[in-house]
Design a protein around this motif. Structure first.
Motif, PDB file in Angstrom:
ATOM      1  N   PHE B 136       0.825  -1.209   0.000  1.00 17.04           N
ATOM      2  CA  PHE B 136       0.000   0.000   0.000  1.00 17.04           C
ATOM      3  C   PHE B 136       0.861   1.262   0.000  1.00 17.04           C
ATOM      4  CE2 PHE B 136      -3.343  -2.999   0.657  1.00 17.04           C
ATOM      5  CZ  PHE B 136      -4.395  -2.408  -0.031  1.00 17.04           C
ATOM      6  N   MET B 139       1.704   1.845  -3.574  1.00 21.36           N
ATOM      7  CA  MET B 139       0.557   2.364  -4.317  1.00 21.36           C
ATOM      8  C   MET B 139       0.337   3.838  -4.025  1.00 21.36           C
ATOM      9  SD  MET B 139      -2.276  -0.640  -3.961  1.00 21.36           S
ATOM     10  CE  MET B 139      -1.709  -1.914  -2.870  1.00 21.36           C
ATOM     11  N   MET B 145      -5.430   7.128  -6.927  1.00 19.39           N
ATOM     12  CA  MET B 145      -6.428   6.590  -6.002  1.00 19.39           C
ATOM     13  C   MET B 145      -7.245   5.467  -6.649  1.00 19.39           C
ATOM     14  SD  MET B 145      -7.118   6.982  -2.876  1.00 19.39           S
ATOM     15  CE  MET B 145      -6.919   8.593  -2.099  1.00 19.39           C
ATOM     16  N   LEU B 148      -5.405   2.288  -6.349  1.00 18.25           N
ATOM     17  CA  LEU B 148      -5.456   1.872  -4.943  1.00 18.25           C
ATOM     18  C   LEU B 148      -6.781   1.190  -4.609  1.00 18.25           C
ATOM     19  CD1 LEU B 148      -3.692   4.661  -2.978  1.00 18.25           C
ATOM     20  CD2 LEU B 148      -3.937   2.350  -2.115  1.00 18.25           C
ATOM     21  N   GLY B 149      -7.865   1.785  -5.095  1.00 20.22           N
ATOM     22  CA  GLY B 149      -9.187   1.206  -4.845  1.00 20.22           C
ATOM     23  C   GLY B 149      -9.305  -0.190  -5.439  1.00 20.22           C
ATOM     24  N   ALA B 152      -7.156  -2.536  -3.269  1.00 15.90           N
ATOM     25  CA  ALA B 152      -7.730  -2.708  -1.927  1.00 15.90           C
ATOM     26  C   ALA B 152      -8.932  -3.644  -1.986  1.00 15.90           C
ATOM     27  CB  ALA B 152      -8.128  -1.352  -1.336  1.00 15.90           C
ATOM     28  N   THR B 153      -9.794  -3.414  -2.976  1.00 15.49           N
ATOM     29  CA  THR B 153     -10.964  -4.284  -3.118  1.00 15.49           C
ATOM     30  C   THR B 153     -10.542  -5.711  -3.461  1.00 15.49           C
ATOM     31  OG1 THR B 153     -12.381  -2.446  -3.757  1.00 15.49           O
ATOM     32  CG2 THR B 153     -13.098  -4.646  -4.413  1.00 15.49           C
ATOM     33  N   SER B 155      -7.897  -7.167  -2.533  1.00 13.53           N
ATOM     34  CA  SER B 155      -7.369  -7.773  -1.309  1.00 13.53           C
ATOM     35  C   SER B 155      -8.491  -8.254  -0.398  1.00 13.53           C
ATOM     36  CB  SER B 155      -6.500  -6.763  -0.560  1.00 13.53           C
ATOM     37  OG  SER B 155      -5.418  -6.357  -1.371  1.00 13.53           O
ATOM     38  N   SER B 156      -9.577  -7.490  -0.309  1.00  9.88           N
ATOM     39  CA  SER B 156     -10.665  -7.947   0.564  1.00  9.88           C
ATOM     40  C   SER B 156     -11.403  -9.123  -0.077  1.00  9.88           C
ATOM     41  CB  SER B 156     -11.587  -6.794   0.964  1.00  9.88           C
ATOM     42  OG  SER B 156     -12.481  -6.453  -0.051  1.00  9.88           O
TER      43      SER B 156
END
Lengths: 340, 340
Positions: B136, B139, B145, B148-149, B152-153, B155-156
Motif C-alpha cells: 500500500f 501504491m 487513487m 489503490l481502490g 484494496a478491493t 485484497s478484501s
C-alpha cells in the motif's frame, strides 16, 4: 500484592477518558455504524468473528483519537473523512489483535476468549487480512492520499515492530532502547497515525498535524508502559487479559528488565532459568512479581509512563484552547492514572 | 498414470509465456529492483523470509500482467506508476502465499520448503502483514487513487475467498458454482486487478480498462483450473508443490467434485471416508487419482480451463493489434497448455 501498594507520587493528576467519550459521542456513533456495516460479508464466519472483537469493543481509543484530532484541529459540522479514517484505524487495530493472538497463542482478549480458540487460527489470520483490506477500502473512499500514506506506513511500522518483538523480546539482554523501539512501533505508531490522520482529514495546517501526531505517539508510549506495569499488578478484569501473561510468554518488558538489573548478583539464576531457559511455573510468576514490585521496577515504569503523558500534554499547547483539547489533556493523564 | 495419458483435443493451441517475458524484460528488471529494495528492513528476519519467497520468484505472472496491460494499452516510454503497482501486486501475492501456507500447513512452496517451517508460523503471519502494508505504501507513491481502490478491493475479495474456501472446501456437497466463486475470489481476482491496475496506471480509456480486467479474470480462472487438474497428474517440479496436496488436505476441487458425481453409487463409501470423514492414506491418493483421471474428470476440468482461456483471448479483441497483445494471447493458451 496489588498495585495499590505501589507508591505513586501524590502530585499526579487523576485523568479521565469520559469527557472525551462524551464529547465524541455523536461522531463515534457514526464510526460504530460504519464499522458494523463494513465488517459484513456473505461468508458467515467473517462477521461472527469480527463481531466477537469489534462488538466487545474495548474503549475504541484509537478511532476516538482520530475524531478528537479532527475536532481539536477546529473542524465543526459533519466530518465525513475522519469518520471513515477512524473506522479504518479500528479495523487495522482489530486485524493486528487477531494476528497477535495467533502469534502469541493468547487465550484472553478484551475480557473474552481469544477468537482463534473459537474459530481456529486460520480464520483469525484470514479475517485479520479481510479487515485490513477493508480498512484500505474505507481510506480510498475519503480520496485523501496523504491520510492513506500515513496509515499505510503505520501498518508497515507496526508489523516490523511485531517481528522485532518476536525475535528479541524473549532475551534478558534486551536493552531499554530496543524495548522502547518495540513499543513505539507496535503500539505508539498507531496512536500517532490515528491522531495525525484525523488532523489531515480536515486539512489542518502542518504545525497542528505535527502537534497531534506528537500527542498520539507520546500517549501511546504512556499507555503501553502503564499496560506493561499493570501486567505485574493488575486484575484481569481491568486489563482485559490475564495478569502475568507477559511473564508466562517469557516476554521481556521494562518492569522485568529493570528488576533483573536491580537484583543482579542476587537473582541471576532465577531470571536465567525463567526467561533465558524458558522454564516457568505459576510459583515463578508470584516470585517474579514480588521481585519486580519489590525492587521498585513497577513504580519506575509508571514514572516513565508519566513522563510520556506529560510530553503528550505539552504537545497540545500548539492547539487553541477548547473542550476537545482539555479532554485530550485528561486522556493523557488517564493513560497512566487508570493503573495507579 | 500421468497427464500424458489424458486425451486433450488435438486442435488446442500450444501457448507460451516466453514472448511476454522477453517483451517485458526491461520493465520487469525495474519491478524486480523495486521489490528487492522495498522488502528490506532493519529487522533481519524480514528480508531473509521475504527473500526466500520473492527471490525464488516463480514466474512473477501477476506483476507481468500489470506491466503488459500498461503496454498493451499503448503506453510507451517510462511507466513509473505501473512499475510501482506491479511491485505492489507481487507483495500482495507473496503476503497471501505466506498466510495461505500457515493456514493450510503446506510444506512446499515454489519448489522450496515453506517459510513457516523454517522461521515459524508467527514470522510468516507478521512478514505477510509487513509486505501487505509495503504494497500500500508503493501504491500511495503513485498518487493514483483509482488503482489503490482496485487493489484494496481485490485484497478484501481474496481474503473473503480464502475464508470461504476454509469453511466450505472440505465438503463433498460443495456445488460447482461455489467452487467457481472460491477460485474466482482467491486466484482470478488478483489477476484481474493486476491487469486493470496496469491499464489505470497509464490512464487507459474505460473500454480498454474493462477489456484488460476481463482478460485477467478469465486468465486467472484458466490458470487455477489447470492447477487443480495438475494436482492429480503433475510432478512436483512442474507444480512447485507436491502433487496430491489438495487431496491430502481434503480440499475439494473440480476434478474431485466431478469424479465423485461420475462414480456415484459405486464409490460413495470411498469419497465419504476420505473427504467427509477425513481418513486418508497414500494408497487412497493413488486410488483417488485413478478414479479422477479414469472418469474423465481431469480432462473435463481442462476443457473448462480452455473455455476461460478462450474468453481471455476474446477480451483482447478490444485492444489494437500489437506485439504485447499477441504475447498476452499466447499467455492465455499457456495457462492450460503447460499442463497438457
Amino acid at each position: 500484592m496489588s498495585l495499590d501498594a505501589v507508591p505513586v507520587a501524590e502530585t499526579r493528576r487523576k485523568g479521565d477518558v469520559e469527557p472525551l467519550v462524551r464529547l465524541a459521542g455523536p461522531d463515534m456513533a457514526a464510526v460504530d455504524a460504519l464499522i458494523v456495516e463494513r465488517m459484513q460479508s456473505q461468508v458467515p464466519v467473517i462477521p461472527m468473528l469480527a463481531d466477537h472483537l469489534v462488538a466487545a469493543g474495548g474503549k475504541r481509543l484509537r478511532p476516538l483519537l482520530t475524531i478528537a484530532a479532527a475536532r481539536a484541529a477546529g473542524a465543526s459540522g459533519p466530518i465525513e473523512a475522519p469518520v471513515r479514517l477512524a473506522a479504518a484505524v479500528e479495523f487495522i487495530h482489530t486485524a493486528t489483535l487477531l494476528h497477535d493472538d495467533v502469534v502469541d497463542s493468547s487465550d484472553l482478549r478484551r475480557g473474552k476468549v481469544a477468537a482463534h480458540l473459537i474459530w481456529g487460527a486460520p480464520s483469525s489470520v484470514l479475517v485479520g487480512d479481510y479487515l485490513f483490506a477493508r480498512a484500505f477500502e474505507l481510506m480510498v473512499e475519503t480520496g485523501r492520499m496523504r491520510a492513506l500514506g500515513i496509515l499505510a506506513t503505520a501498518s508497515s511500522v507496526i508489523s516490523e515492530g511485531e517481528v522485532l518483538q518476536l525475535t528479541r523480546a524473549h532475551d534478558l539482554n534486551l536493552d531499554q532502547a530496543t524495548y522502547l523501539r518495540i513499543i513505539s512501533a507496535k503500539t505508539a505508531e498507531l496512536f500517532a497515525a490515528a491522531a495525525e490522520a484525523g488532523a489531515v482529514g480536515v486539512d489542518a495546517d502542518d504545525a497542528t498535524v505535527a502537534a497531534l501526531r506528537a500527542y498520539g505517539l507520546n500517549l501511546g508510549l504512556a499507555f503501553q508502559l502503564a499496560d506493561d506495569a499493570l501486567d505485574y499488578g493488575g486484575q484481569s478484569e481491568v486489563l482485559g487479559k490475564n495478569a502475568g501473561d507477559d511473564f508466562r510468554e517469557g516476554k521481556v518488558t521494562l518492569p522485568l528488565l529493570l528488576a533483573a538489573a536491580r537484583t543482579r548478583g542476587r537473582e541471576d539464576a532465577f531470571w536465567d532459568r525463567t526467561i533465558n531457559k524458558g522454564e516457568r511455573t505459576e510459583d515463578d510468576f508470584r516470585r517474579a512479581r514480588e521481585l519486580i514490585v519489590g525492587s521498585g521496577s513497577v513504580a519506575a515504569t509508571l514514572d516513565l509512563a508519566w513522563d510520556y503523558a506529560d510530553l503528550a500534554r505539552d504537545a497540545l499547547s500548539a492547539l487553541p484552547a477548547s473542550d476537545w483539547r482539555a479532554a485530550l489533556e485528561r486522556l493523557a493523564d488517564f493513560a497512566v492514572s487508570r493503573v495507579a
